[in-house]
Design an enzyme around this catalytic site. Structure first.
Site, PDB file in Angstrom:
ATOM      1  N   ASP A  96       0.863  -1.173   0.000  1.00 16.99           N
ATOM      2  CA  ASP A  96       0.000   0.000   0.000  1.00 16.99           C
ATOM      3  C   ASP A  96       0.905   1.231   0.000  1.00 16.99           C
ATOM      4  O   ASP A  96       1.764   1.357   0.873  1.00 16.99           O
ATOM      5  CB  ASP A  96      -0.824  -0.034   1.299  1.00 16.99           C
ATOM      6  CG  ASP A  96      -2.105   0.732   1.192  1.00 16.99           C
ATOM      7  OD1 ASP A  96      -2.412   1.250   0.116  1.00 16.99           O
ATOM      8  OD2 ASP A  96      -2.803   0.817   2.220  1.00 16.99           O
ATOM      9  N   ASP A  98       0.722   5.374  -0.121  1.00 21.80           N
ATOM     10  CA  ASP A  98      -0.202   6.508   0.019  1.00 21.80           C
ATOM     11  C   ASP A  98       0.564   7.816   0.000  1.00 21.80           C
ATOM     12  O   ASP A  98       1.618   7.935   0.645  1.00 21.80           O
ATOM     13  CB  ASP A  98      -0.929   6.444   1.375  1.00 21.80           C
ATOM     14  CG  ASP A  98      -1.896   5.286   1.476  1.00 21.80           C
ATOM     15  OD1 ASP A  98      -2.542   4.961   0.466  1.00 21.80           O
ATOM     16  OD2 ASP A  98      -2.000   4.715   2.579  1.00 21.80           O
TER      17      ASP A  98
HETATM   18  N1  ROI Z   1      -2.723  -1.169   9.786  1.00 22.75           N
HETATM   19  C1  ROI Z   1      -1.396  -0.965   9.932  1.00 22.75           C
HETATM   20  N2  ROI Z   1      -0.821  -1.207  11.110  1.00 22.75           N
HETATM   21  N3  ROI Z   1      -0.628  -0.502   8.910  1.00 22.75           N
HETATM   22  C2  ROI Z   1      -1.159  -0.232   7.695  1.00 22.75           C
HETATM   23  O1  ROI Z   1      -0.425   0.184   6.779  1.00 22.75           O
HETATM   24  C3  ROI Z   1      -2.531  -0.428   7.510  1.00 22.75           C
HETATM   25  N4  ROI Z   1      -3.132  -0.166   6.319  1.00 22.75           N
HETATM   26  C4  ROI Z   1      -4.426  -0.301   6.134  1.00 22.75           C
HETATM   27  C5  ROI Z   1      -5.352  -0.749   7.233  1.00 22.75           C
HETATM   28  C6  ROI Z   1      -6.109  -1.969   6.777  1.00 22.75           C
HETATM   29  C7  ROI Z   1      -6.286   0.394   7.581  1.00 22.75           C
HETATM   30  N5  ROI Z   1      -4.646  -1.114   8.447  1.00 22.75           N
HETATM   31  C8  ROI Z   1      -3.304  -0.902   8.586  1.00 22.75           C
HETATM   32  O2  ROI Z   1      -4.951  -0.017   4.965  1.00 22.75           O
END
Ligand code: ROI
Length: 169
Positions: A96, A98
């Protein structure tokens, strides 16, 4: 030139390797330069708890690209690295990427919200960002160090670095 802070997260398929691969892609990209990378942190999942812990980091990019093209670049890297968008909200993910901050600007379009909407509540974003930008003030006027001072770490732990020898094995 523009300064962009991005958040990286993964909790599937060797998450540290996912982050290293994404950072390699950014550091070799002709359209941006990778200026700084925080430590890699282990973090408890936000959202459903029946998923593995995450590895998170924050990086600083310098680029001539407008914000929307940075988003395109990040999504292209996510897809190259096998990201499959799941139906499950807040479910596990291989990678992910961002946009957290783009210069000192605020953006509110259908595709992009900057600063990232979760920035101030997410310990796995605030503390890595503070590590590489200890003097930062958000476009909203909030001082990052003040946000960090009242945010529980929730077990967040630095575990490794982008350039650790482990990346070679
Ligand atoms: N929780 C953590 N610890 N780190 C993340 O990068 C992360 N990314 C997400 C969700 C599912 C909200 N939870 C996460 O998209």
């Amino acid at each position: 030139m523009n300064t962009v802070y991005i958040g990286l997260g993964a909790n599937l398929n060797a998450p540290e390797a996912q982050l290293r691969n994404a950072l390699d892609a950014l550091s070799t990209s002709p359209v941006c330069s990778l200026a700084q990378v925080s430590s890699f942190y282990a973090s408890k999942p936000m959202g459903p708890q029946d998923q593995p812990d995450y590895v998170n980091a924050v990086a600083k990019l310098i680029t001539a690209l407008p914000a929307i093209e940075v988003l395109d670049l990040l999504q292209q890297i996510e897809h190259q690295h096998g990201r499959v968008r799941k139906a499950e909200r807040w479910g596990p993910r291989t990678l992910d990427l961002d946009i957290l901050l783009y210069n000192d600007t605020q953006i509110a379009t259908q595709r992009l919200t900057v600063p990232h909407y979760g920035l101030c509540e997410r310990e796995f974003v605030v503390f890595p960002l503070l590590e590489i930008a200890p003097e930062l003030t958000l476009p909203t006027g909030q001082v990052l160090a003040d946000i960090a001072a009242s945010l529980p770490r929730n077990g967040l732990t630095a575990i490794s670095h982008y350039h650790d020898a482990a990346s070679l094995v």
